[in-house]
Design a protein around this motif. Sequence first.
Motif, PDB file in Angstrom:
ATOM      1  N   THR A 174       1.850  -2.270 -10.866  1.00 15.49           N
ATOM      2  CA  THR A 174       3.138  -2.835 -11.273  1.00 15.49           C
ATOM      3  C   THR A 174       4.261  -2.264 -10.420  1.00 15.49           C
ATOM      4  N   SER A 175       4.222  -0.961 -10.201  1.00 19.28           N
ATOM      5  CA  SER A 175       5.241  -0.311  -9.366  1.00 19.28           C
ATOM      6  C   SER A 175       5.222  -0.861  -7.947  1.00 19.28           C
ATOM      7  N   LYS A 176       4.019  -1.142  -7.443  1.00 20.83           N
ATOM      8  CA  LYS A 176       3.884  -1.689  -6.095  1.00 20.83           C
ATOM      9  C   LYS A 176       4.507  -3.081  -6.011  1.00 20.83           C
ATOM     10  N   ILE A 177       4.232  -3.918  -7.014  1.00 22.30           N
ATOM     11  CA  ILE A 177       4.793  -5.271  -7.030  1.00 22.30           C
ATOM     12  C   ILE A 177       6.316  -5.212  -7.116  1.00 22.30           C
ATOM     13  N   LYS A 178       6.824  -4.317  -7.958  1.00 20.72           N
ATOM     14  CA  LYS A 178       8.281  -4.175  -8.080  1.00 20.72           C
ATOM     15  C   LYS A 178       8.907  -3.756  -6.752  1.00 20.72           C
ATOM     16  N   ALA A 179       8.250  -2.854  -6.041  1.00 19.59           N
ATOM     17  CA  ALA A 179       8.775  -2.401  -4.753  1.00 19.59           C
ATOM     18  C   ALA A 179       8.803  -3.549  -3.750  1.00 19.59           C
ATOM     19  N   GLU A 192       6.901  -0.526   5.496  1.00 16.92           N
ATOM     20  CA  GLU A 192       5.586   0.058   5.752  1.00 16.92           C
ATOM     21  C   GLU A 192       4.544  -0.618   4.868  1.00 16.92           C
ATOM     22  N   GLU A 193       3.450  -1.025   5.498  1.00 14.80           N
ATOM     23  CA  GLU A 193       2.368  -1.645   4.746  1.00 14.80           C
ATOM     24  C   GLU A 193       1.658  -0.593   3.920  1.00 14.80           C
ATOM     25  N   PRO A 194       1.416  -0.855   2.625  1.00 20.32           N
ATOM     26  CA  PRO A 194       0.779   0.149   1.764  1.00 20.32           C
ATOM     27  C   PRO A 194      -0.653   0.435   2.205  1.00 20.32           C
ATOM     28  N   PRO A 195      -1.134   1.640   1.962  1.00 21.81           N
ATOM     29  CA  PRO A 195      -2.489   2.005   2.390  1.00 21.81           C
ATOM     30  C   PRO A 195      -3.582   1.296   1.605  1.00 21.81           C
ATOM     31  N   THR A 196      -3.277   0.862   0.402  1.00 20.57           N
ATOM     32  CA  THR A 196      -4.265   0.137  -0.398  1.00 20.57           C
ATOM     33  C   THR A 196      -3.681  -1.194  -0.806  1.00 20.57           C
ATOM     34  N   PHE A 197      -4.578  -2.133  -1.088  1.00 24.06           N
ATOM     35  CA  PHE A 197      -4.126  -3.469  -1.436  1.00 24.06           C
ATOM     36  C   PHE A 197      -4.293  -3.704  -2.926  1.00 24.06           C
TER      37      PHE A 197
END
Length: 204
Positions: A174-179, A192-197
């Motif tokens: 959820t935090s990733k989607i919000k970011a 920056e592309e996140p290290p995990t998808f």
Amino acid sequence: SKTSVPISIVKTSKKSLIQITAGTYYNALYVTLSSLADAHITLKRYQLARDASEESLQLAWNIALSSQHNDNIKGSSNEPLDPETLQLIRALKRFGKVILLQKHYNDALDCFMPCLEVLRSSKTTESTLDTASVLGSLGFLYLKLKRFNEAINFLRECLRLYRKNGIDENNRETSKIKAWLEMAESREEDFEEPPTFLEIPIVL
């Protein structure tokens, strides 16, 4: 070129009382290939992951075709998607994930968009976490392609389904989607592309 193996073959052994049906054999093979693809993704061996996920996708496609041949095709949106179709969708999602990690974003869209269309074709899956994860994936792809309006729409819908399915607001995904949504709303073109998808969050 790769050839598909007939699904109708039944594995038996004259020395054993255990008979392995075609469904059991090919489902076990599918699980093995899928696990192998996931392992290669974790190790960032993306070409090997692509090979394994492509094989699992072809197998899932054959299994789904065999199922449609044996069963009546469901014509109502109120009917649930059959397990073979869901397995095919997840195989296509995995293949799209690998292509995305290889940074072939337009090709990845060609994997995720059909997944969304099929999931939304049934009222039993249109609001599930499977659908939410595809929406998040599409949002991320459009963000990478700098198509911010599309990214915003998909990411907002992903968050709505997360809330509907009881996902914690502080969950990592959820935090990733919000970011990503904040980046899209601010029209940030360099991030920056996140290290995990994206993965489907575990609901406790």
